[in-house]
Every structure is written in structure tokens, then in C-alpha cells.
Scaffold this motif. Structure first.
Motif, PDB file in Angstrom:
ATOM      1  N   UNK A   1       0.843  -1.188   0.000  1.00  0.00           N
ATOM      2  CA  UNK A   1       0.000   0.000   0.000  1.00  0.00           C
ATOM      3  C   UNK A   1       0.881   1.242   0.000  1.00  0.00           C
ATOM      4  N   UNK A   2       0.590   2.192  -0.896  1.00  0.00           N
ATOM      5  CA  UNK A   2       1.408   3.392  -1.021  1.00  0.00           C
ATOM      6  C   UNK A   2       0.875   4.572  -0.222  1.00  0.00           C
ATOM      7  N   UNK A   3      -0.229   4.384   0.473  1.00  0.00           N
ATOM      8  CA  UNK A   3      -0.821   5.492   1.225  1.00  0.00           C
ATOM      9  C   UNK A   3      -1.954   6.134   0.442  1.00  0.00           C
ATOM     10  N   UNK A   4      -2.426   7.272   0.912  1.00  0.00           N
ATOM     11  CA  UNK A   4      -3.543   7.951   0.253  1.00  0.00           C
ATOM     12  C   UNK A   4      -3.052   8.586  -1.041  1.00  0.00           C
ATOM     13  N   UNK A   5      -3.985   8.816  -1.949  1.00  0.00           N
ATOM     14  CA  UNK A   5      -3.623   9.294  -3.280  1.00  0.00           C
ATOM     15  C   UNK A   5      -3.239  10.771  -3.294  1.00  0.00           C
ATOM     16  N   UNK A   6      -3.837  11.578  -2.418  1.00  0.00           N
ATOM     17  CA  UNK A   6      -3.626  13.035  -2.389  1.00  0.00           C
ATOM     18  C   UNK A   6      -3.991  13.690  -3.717  1.00  0.00           C
ATOM     19  N   UNK A   7      -4.890  13.067  -4.459  1.00  0.00           N
ATOM     20  CA  UNK A   7      -5.270  13.583  -5.763  1.00  0.00           C
ATOM     21  C   UNK A   7      -6.543  14.418  -5.723  1.00  0.00           C
ATOM     22  N   UNK A   8      -7.131  14.589  -4.561  1.00  0.00           N
ATOM     23  CA  UNK A   8      -8.389  15.300  -4.466  1.00  0.00           C
ATOM     24  C   UNK A   8      -8.223  16.735  -4.001  1.00  0.00           C
ATOM     25  N   UNK A   9      -9.248  17.221  -3.314  1.00  0.00           N
ATOM     26  CA  UNK A   9      -9.285  18.602  -2.847  1.00  0.00           C
ATOM     27  C   UNK A   9      -8.332  18.764  -1.661  1.00  0.00           C
ATOM     28  N   UNK A  10      -7.246  19.523  -1.802  1.00  0.00           N
ATOM     29  CA  UNK A  10      -6.283  19.624  -0.685  1.00  0.00           C
ATOM     30  C   UNK A  10      -6.835  20.379   0.519  1.00  0.00           C
ATOM     31  N   UNK A  11      -7.715  21.345   0.288  1.00  0.00           N
ATOM     32  CA  UNK A  11      -8.287  22.108   1.417  1.00  0.00           C
ATOM     33  C   UNK A  11      -9.186  21.223   2.261  1.00  0.00           C
ATOM     34  N   UNK A  12      -9.982  20.396   1.596  1.00  0.00           N
ATOM     35  CA  UNK A  12     -10.858  19.482   2.328  1.00  0.00           C
ATOM     36  C   UNK A  12     -10.045  18.441   3.077  1.00  0.00           C
ATOM     37  N   UNK A  13      -8.989  17.932   2.460  1.00  0.00           N
ATOM     38  CA  UNK A  13      -8.166  16.912   3.104  1.00  0.00           C
ATOM     39  C   UNK A  13      -7.452  17.474   4.338  1.00  0.00           C
ATOM     40  N   UNK A  14      -6.896  18.667   4.237  1.00  0.00           N
ATOM     41  CA  UNK A  14      -6.222  19.289   5.383  1.00  0.00           C
ATOM     42  C   UNK A  14      -7.193  19.518   6.533  1.00  0.00           C
ATOM     43  N   UNK A  15      -8.381  20.000   6.208  1.00  0.00           N
ATOM     44  CA  UNK A  15      -9.384  20.249   7.256  1.00  0.00           C
ATOM     45  C   UNK A  15      -9.798  18.956   7.947  1.00  0.00           C
ATOM     46  N   UNK A  16      -9.911  17.880   7.196  1.00  0.00           N
ATOM     47  CA  UNK A  16     -10.312  16.605   7.792  1.00  0.00           C
ATOM     48  C   UNK A  16      -9.235  16.054   8.715  1.00  0.00           C
ATOM     49  N   UNK A  17      -7.957  16.237   8.361  1.00  0.00           N
ATOM     50  CA  UNK A  17      -6.884  15.785   9.248  1.00  0.00           C
ATOM     51  C   UNK A  17      -6.934  16.561  10.563  1.00  0.00           C
TER      52      UNK A  17
END
Length: 312
Positions: free
Chosen positions: A232-248
Motif C-alpha cells: 500500500x502506497x498510502x492515500x492518493x492526495x489527488x483530491x481537494x487539498x483544502x478538504x483533506x487538510x481540514x479533515x486531518x
């Protein structure tokens, strides 16, 4: 013959796409990172080659070939304009940090520490400061810091104005109890900023399943399988970066505000089985589960197991 247009998503936004659609022309906006390219170390790249690649991609997409590209779903003008509030606030916060660090750096060069530019008595404290050798601040340095404080105060006023607009927007949505912002604000640990980002950046869209939700936020897994190799290489990080940062960020706060929820208990059990290690990796998995749970909550009303709801 009908005209079909394809273009890459970029800095032009979606106004060209809307103009074409208003004229009755079939238009598609494609994610440029999803188009397959040659893996050679040095490959030719020109506008003509890129145009031919777009045409081949469009032909394959119209034939119905799977996974040939990722077409972007253009938001409406209202949806696009609504998310500018949270994005502008983030830019202003970054500028505020730069101004504060610059002022502290100028004072540190004179042996001054402990000054708080964000405190209300910043002007009065500036007049009382002394250098490391006990002298007064140099005249030009003090003037420079004063101008820096003026820019900082303007930023603080603009941040308050943006937050007031954001709160007014959320208040207008809270009239309906079933509106996504109102449902998000009813959960303990989710405030105005988190609710606005979650709503304007992701949860306003329609998703068919949880995989699409995780993929949009860039939290989908990326397996690497070839013969006996399976990792497994981890999450793709190909989506919305603002949404991903807020979720973390929300995932860390979820452990503090919802310690008895099923998601928090799952995180604690997973970390304990790893001997207290891999917290950062597990928090990403928690962020993905939390996003899916919030999506189910705002769309189908499925309450998160063990979550504390704020009192009216």
C-alpha cells in the motif's frame, strides 16, 4: 456535425465551459493529471502533442472506455462563489502569520523577545520596549515596526469581516434544520470554520458511494500490486487539498471532543495494537472514516455512533 469541446481544468476557471454550454455546445473539463502520459525520462511536450492527447482522451471517453480520464464536474456560479469565503480567510491567516513573524524577527535582532503583536496593547508595549543593551529602539526600526502593525491591524479587520460574512451565510442555512451546515454545527467539536469548509468544499456535491467521497478528498488508498508484490502506497492526495487538510485537523480534534464515539474508540484500539506507534498513519484512516460518516449524516441522516450532539 455536432461540436464537442474538451479543455483542461486550470486557472481560467469554468466561465468558458459555461459559455459553451449556453451556446448549446457539448463541453467537457478534464483533470490534466488523470491523462496517461509516457513514462520516459525525457519526453517531448508541445501544445500540438498535448492537443492530440486531449483528442485521443475525448475519443476514448466518448467510446465509454473505463478509467481513461477524470472529468471535472463544474460547480454552479453560486457554489463557486460560496467557497471563496473560507479560501480568502485562509490566505489572510497566512498573511497574518507572515507579518507577526516579520515583526518578531526585527525585534529579535535587537535582543527583544516576548513581544506579542496580536495583543490589543501592542502600540503601548512598543513604546515601552528596550533593546538587549538597555537602550531605546532605533527611530527607523520603530517606524518600520509601526507600519508593520498598521498592515497587521488592517488584516485583522479584514479577517473579522470575512468571518462575519461566513457566519451570516451559515445562519441563513441554519433556518432549515435539515440543511448540511446546520447538521454539521450540531455535532460537538465542529465549529463555524470547519462546518463552512466541509460544506463549501465537499459535502455540497452529490456522491454515489463512499469511495467517491474519499477519492474527492484525496483520501482513497493507492495499492501497488504486480505479481508477488503487494503493498500500500498510502492515500492518493489527488483530491481537494483544502478538504483533506481540514479533515486531518478535525480528526485530531475529534479524539478530544468525542472520546467515546465509535470512531475514537477504533483509533485508540488500532494504535494500542501497534504498540502506540503509527499515530499519524492511523489519523489519516480516521479522517477518511470521519468524512464518510459525516457524508452519511448530512445526506441520509445516519447519526455517527456514540457522537455527542450539542444542545439547542
Amino acid at each position: 456535425f455536432p461540436i464537442i469541446v474538451i479543455q483542461e481544468a486550470g486557472l481560467d476557471g469554468f466561465w468558458i465551459h459555461r459559455v459553451l454550454q449556453n451556446e448549446g455546445i457539448e463541453s467537457h473539463v478534464v483533470d490534466p493529471a488523470s491523462i496517461a502520459t509516457s513514462r520516459r525520462r525525457r519526453r517531448a511536450k508541445t501544445d500540438r502533442i498535448d492537443g492530440e492527447a486531449l483528442l485521443r482522451t475525448l475519443l476514448a471517453y466518448k467510446r465509454g472506455e473505463p478509467r481513461v480520464c477524470a472529468m471535472v464536474k463544474a460547480p454552479t456560479p453560486e457554489e463557486e462563489d460560496r467557497r471563496r469565503l473560507c479560501r480568502e480567510r485562509k490566505i489572510l491567516i497566512a498573511e497574518r502569520v507572515k507579518h507577526v513573524n516579520r515583526i518578531k524577527g526585527l525585534l529579535f535582532c535587537q535582543g527583544v523577545s516576548g513581544y506579542k503583536p496580536l495583543h490589543r496593547d501592542r502600540r503601548q508595549r512598543l513604546d515601552e520596549l528596550r533593546t538587549g543593551d538597555g537602550g531605546l529602539l532605533p527611530k527607523h526600526l520603530k517606524a518600520q515596526i509601526g507600519r508593520g502593525l498598521a498592515r497587521l491591524e488592517l488584516l485583522l479587520e479584514q479577517i473579522k469581516a470575512v468571518e462575519a460574512e461566513r457566519d451570516a451565510l451559515l445562519a441563513a442555512q441554519r433556518v432549515t434544520a435539515r440543511a448540511p451546515p446546520a447538521m454539521l454545527l450540531s455535532i460537538k467539536g465542529i465549529g463555524a470554520e470547519f462546518a463552512a469548509v466541509l460544506w463549501s468544499e465537499g459535502l455540497f456535491r452529490h456522491f454515489d458511494n463512499r469511495r467517491q467521497v474519499a477519492s474527492y478528498a484525496g483520501l482513497a488508498p493507492t495499492p501497488w500490486q504486480s505479481g508477488s508484490v503487494d503493498r500500500e502506497q498510502g492515500v492518493s492526495k489527488a483530491g481537494n487539498p483544502r478538504l483533506r487538510t481540514t479533515l486531518i485537523q478535525l480528526a485530531w480534534l475529534w479524539l478530544r471532543n468525542q472520546p467515546q464515539s465509535a470512531l475514537a474508540l477504533w483509533f485508540k484500539d488500532r494504535v494500542s495494537r501497534n504498540g502506540g506507534r503509527l499515530k499519524k498513519t492511523t489519523i489519516v484512516a480516521l479522517a477518511r472514516k470521519l468524512l464518510v460518516a459525516l457524508w452519511k449524516y448530512v445526506t441520509a441522516g445516519v447519526v455517527i455512533e456514540g457522537a455527542i450532539v450539542k444542545s439547542a
